[in-house]
Motif scaffolding. Sequence first.
Motif, PDB file in Angstrom:
ATOM      1  N   ALA A   1      -3.369   7.026   5.715  1.00 56.59           N
ATOM      2  CA  ALA A   1      -3.681   8.141   6.659  1.00 56.59           C
ATOM      3  C   ALA A   1      -4.809   9.060   5.839  1.00 56.59           C
ATOM      4  N   LYS A   2      -5.416   9.820   6.809  1.00 54.05           N
ATOM      5  CA  LYS A   2      -6.695  10.283   6.223  1.00 54.05           C
ATOM      6  C   LYS A   2      -6.825  11.686   6.759  1.00 54.05           C
ATOM      7  N   ARG A   3      -7.169  12.783   6.110  1.00 60.41           N
ATOM      8  CA  ARG A   3      -7.376  13.966   6.366  1.00 60.41           C
ATOM      9  C   ARG A   3      -8.874  14.397   6.801  1.00 60.41           C
ATOM     10  N   TRP A   4      -9.180  14.824   8.131  1.00 66.37           N
ATOM     11  CA  TRP A   4     -10.629  15.148   8.327  1.00 66.37           C
ATOM     12  C   TRP A   4     -10.930  16.532   8.546  1.00 66.37           C
ATOM     13  N   LEU A   5     -12.135  16.780   7.913  1.00 69.13           N
ATOM     14  CA  LEU A   5     -12.773  18.025   8.396  1.00 69.13           C
ATOM     15  C   LEU A   5     -14.004  17.697   9.061  1.00 69.13           C
ATOM     16  N   ILE A   6     -14.062  18.064  10.233  1.00 65.99           N
ATOM     17  CA  ILE A   6     -15.120  17.705  11.251  1.00 65.99           C
ATOM     18  C   ILE A   6     -15.884  19.010  11.809  1.00 65.99           C
ATOM     19  N   TRP A   7     -17.228  19.200  11.568  1.00 71.73           N
ATOM     20  CA  TRP A   7     -18.072  20.416  11.856  1.00 71.73           C
ATOM     21  C   TRP A   7     -19.130  20.024  12.937  1.00 71.73           C
ATOM     22  N   ASP A   8     -19.302  20.910  14.096  1.00 72.31           N
ATOM     23  CA  ASP A   8     -20.092  20.768  15.254  1.00 72.31           C
ATOM     24  C   ASP A   8     -21.481  20.634  14.634  1.00 72.31           C
ATOM     25  N   HIS A   9     -22.197  19.736  15.086  1.00 69.51           N
ATOM     26  CA  HIS A   9     -23.612  19.483  14.875  1.00 69.51           C
ATOM     27  C   HIS A   9     -24.640  20.787  15.247  1.00 69.51           C
ATOM     28  N   GLU A  10     -24.130  21.337  16.386  1.00 71.87           N
ATOM     29  CA  GLU A  10     -24.756  22.766  16.858  1.00 71.87           C
ATOM     30  C   GLU A  10     -24.699  23.729  16.235  1.00 71.87           C
TER      31      GLU A  10
ATOM     32  N   TRP B   1       0.708  -1.321  -0.094  1.00 71.72           N
ATOM     33  CA  TRP B   1       0.060   0.008  -0.078  1.00 71.72           C
ATOM     34  C   TRP B   1       0.778   1.226  -0.068  1.00 71.72           C
ATOM     35  N   GLU B   2       2.031   1.217   0.638  1.00 68.57           N
ATOM     36  CA  GLU B   2       2.741   2.414   0.904  1.00 68.57           C
ATOM     37  C   GLU B   2       3.511   2.903  -0.634  1.00 68.57           C
ATOM     38  N   ASP B   3       3.554   2.095  -1.312  1.00 74.23           N
ATOM     39  CA  ASP B   3       4.144   2.265  -2.838  1.00 74.23           C
ATOM     40  C   ASP B   3       3.515   3.106  -3.636  1.00 74.23           C
ATOM     41  N   GLY B   4       2.048   3.432  -3.177  1.00 73.32           N
ATOM     42  CA  GLY B   4       1.199   4.211  -4.097  1.00 73.32           C
ATOM     43  C   GLY B   4       1.505   5.869  -3.940  1.00 73.32           C
ATOM     44  N   ARG B   5       0.856   6.348  -4.809  1.00 70.42           N
ATOM     45  CA  ARG B   5       1.253   7.885  -4.698  1.00 70.42           C
ATOM     46  C   ARG B   5       0.369   8.466  -3.222  1.00 70.42           C
ATOM     47  N   ALA B   6       1.066   9.562  -2.830  1.00 67.03           N
ATOM     48  CA  ALA B   6       0.543  10.129  -1.355  1.00 67.03           C
ATOM     49  C   ALA B   6       0.618  11.690  -1.652  1.00 67.03           C
ATOM     50  N   SER B   7      -0.591  12.420  -1.465  1.00 68.66           N
ATOM     51  CA  SER B   7      -0.413  13.816  -1.682  1.00 68.66           C
ATOM     52  C   SER B   7      -0.200  14.543  -0.269  1.00 68.66           C
ATOM     53  N   TRP B   8       0.881  14.062   0.357  1.00 70.69           N
ATOM     54  CA  TRP B   8       1.166  14.978   1.625  1.00 70.69           C
ATOM     55  C   TRP B   8       1.368  16.357   1.460  1.00 70.69           C
ATOM     56  N   GLU B   9       2.090  16.730   0.298  1.00 72.78           N
ATOM     57  CA  GLU B   9       2.506  18.088   0.246  1.00 72.78           C
ATOM     58  C   GLU B   9       1.267  19.105   0.079  1.00 72.78           C
ATOM     59  N   GLU B  10       0.065  18.596  -0.547  1.00 76.05           N
ATOM     60  CA  GLU B  10      -0.951  19.403  -0.748  1.00 76.05           C
ATOM     61  C   GLU B  10      -1.985  19.119   0.306  1.00 76.05           C
ATOM     62  N   PHE B  11      -2.100  18.157   0.965  1.00 77.30           N
ATOM     63  CA  PHE B  11      -3.056  17.966   1.806  1.00 77.30           C
ATOM     64  C   PHE B  11      -2.758  17.636   3.249  1.00 77.30           C
TER      65      PHE B  11
ATOM     66  N   VAL C   1     -13.616  13.189   4.428  1.00 78.91           N
ATOM     67  CA  VAL C   1     -12.508  12.496   4.597  1.00 78.91           C
ATOM     68  C   VAL C   1     -11.767  12.623   3.232  1.00 78.91           C
ATOM     69  N   VAL C   2     -10.372  12.654   3.232  1.00 75.98           N
ATOM     70  CA  VAL C   2      -9.587  12.789   2.362  1.00 75.98           C
ATOM     71  C   VAL C   2      -8.377  11.733   2.479  1.00 75.98           C
ATOM     72  N   ASN C   3      -8.313  10.656   1.692  1.00 72.23           N
ATOM     73  CA  ASN C   3      -7.160   9.693   1.791  1.00 72.23           C
ATOM     74  C   ASN C   3      -5.840  10.380   1.478  1.00 72.23           C
ATOM     75  N   ILE C   4      -4.642  10.066   2.229  1.00 74.79           N
ATOM     76  CA  ILE C   4      -3.378  10.561   1.902  1.00 74.79           C
ATOM     77  C   ILE C   4      -2.615   9.108   1.540  1.00 74.79           C
ATOM     78  N   GLY C   5      -2.521   8.988   0.305  1.00 75.61           N
ATOM     79  CA  GLY C   5      -1.987   7.832   0.067  1.00 75.61           C
ATOM     80  C   GLY C   5      -3.092   6.296   0.008  1.00 75.61           C
ATOM     81  N   ASP C   6      -2.679   5.412  -0.564  1.00 75.40           N
ATOM     82  CA  ASP C   6      -3.381   4.117  -0.525  1.00 75.40           C
ATOM     83  C   ASP C   6      -3.743   3.841   0.904  1.00 75.40           C
TER      84      ASP C   6
END
Length: 415
Positions: free
Chosen positions: A226-235, A33-43, A301-306
């Motif tokens: 890895a994953k990037r999460w954006l989470i927003w309060d329900h309130e 899995w680690e051999d795939g592209r991973a957009s760390w620089e952007e995300f 959620v945005v995956n960073i890499g496979d």
Amino acid sequence: PPRRRRASLLGALAPALAVHAGEVDFGNHNREWEDGRASWEEFGHDNDPDVCGLPVLTVEEWEAGKHWERNRPVLVRNVTDGWAALNNWKKQEMVRRYPDAEATMGDGRRVGETGPDEAGNLLTPTTIKEFVTQYMYHPFKYFFDRKIAIPNGMLEDCHPFPMPTRAFLEDPHTGEIYAPSKKKKVNPKPPMEMWQDHLAISIGSDLQGLSFHFHGQAWNVVVFGAKRWLIWDHERFRSNVTRQRMFALEHDDAGILSSPEWIRKLYPHPERTYEIRHHGHDCIQREGEMMFVPPQWMHMVVNIGDTVSVISEVGLERGDGKKPEDFAYDPLESSDDDESEDRSGDWSEDESEDGPPPRWNGWGPPPGWSEDSEDGPPPGWNGRGPPHDWSGGYGDDGPRPPGWYEWSSDDSEDE
């Protein structure tokens, strides 16, 4: 949403690729899995407290504090310590061990918009081997299903499960109390509020992930990637549809953007950045970490890499797999026939002889109310219950939590 018109089963089961896999190879042929592209620089980012702002806990702190009972997201580290999945779910080993494990694949943007249980023919049935070797690098294919029928071997690979899912697996009768009328123990919680043996797997390449959506409380553990999460309060949006649409959409007539496109195009807007900085979280989740999302908090959620992850959600039990009829309708095509009529506005538990309205499960706005109402949401309604016109006040027996339907474990003849 109202029930949808059924499409032909043959058409629903046909692969929905713009270009057939036989013409273009979308398979993942890397060794790991680690051999795939991973957009760390952007995300990627370093989880600066001013950006992420989440407590980071040990497994021991998560369990001792029972943080799943709190209305706050948290990150938990080293959750996968001791998991056999660290070996058995490596790319080649997973394909070798579990080639025929079934699930579905679809466009993360569209599935996030409809929800995986209502995606219909936006999803296509697949297996782990087929998806990884033929479709994983297709730009609109993401392996994700809340109803996946996971083979027992894959479940065992994730032991010990995080709490509170582990408690149910160790003792399915935990939390039950004795009901004299039944002469046995029953669980006072409705199923929608119980952590059961639900487990789902997601597999996706770099930049894949579900667009903004929300549901019951859930945990998500990254095994690889890895994953990037954006989470927003329900309130912030439960009583403000205008703010919700402003946050999620570019304008009123716009469709949902994919997660990376939302971050690129809409996130830099000052109002959206303010909402995440002051009423949400922008965090990176790495291998071995668990993200806990409270009920109804909006997230993308945005995956960073496979990336390979495993998920559990309150109110769901282990799936039996999707059935052909689950793919046999178009979720984007409304129906005006009798079957699809939304009768929730004229139904009550006390008066109707026809039973509850189609698809109404007691969670959601009271019958007769819609988000378009000029009067705003009903008093005390929190976006997922309670049913009807209960306002959050006190009845004869004290406050009634959402989803509690005039039932007592002591004197009810019905479970």
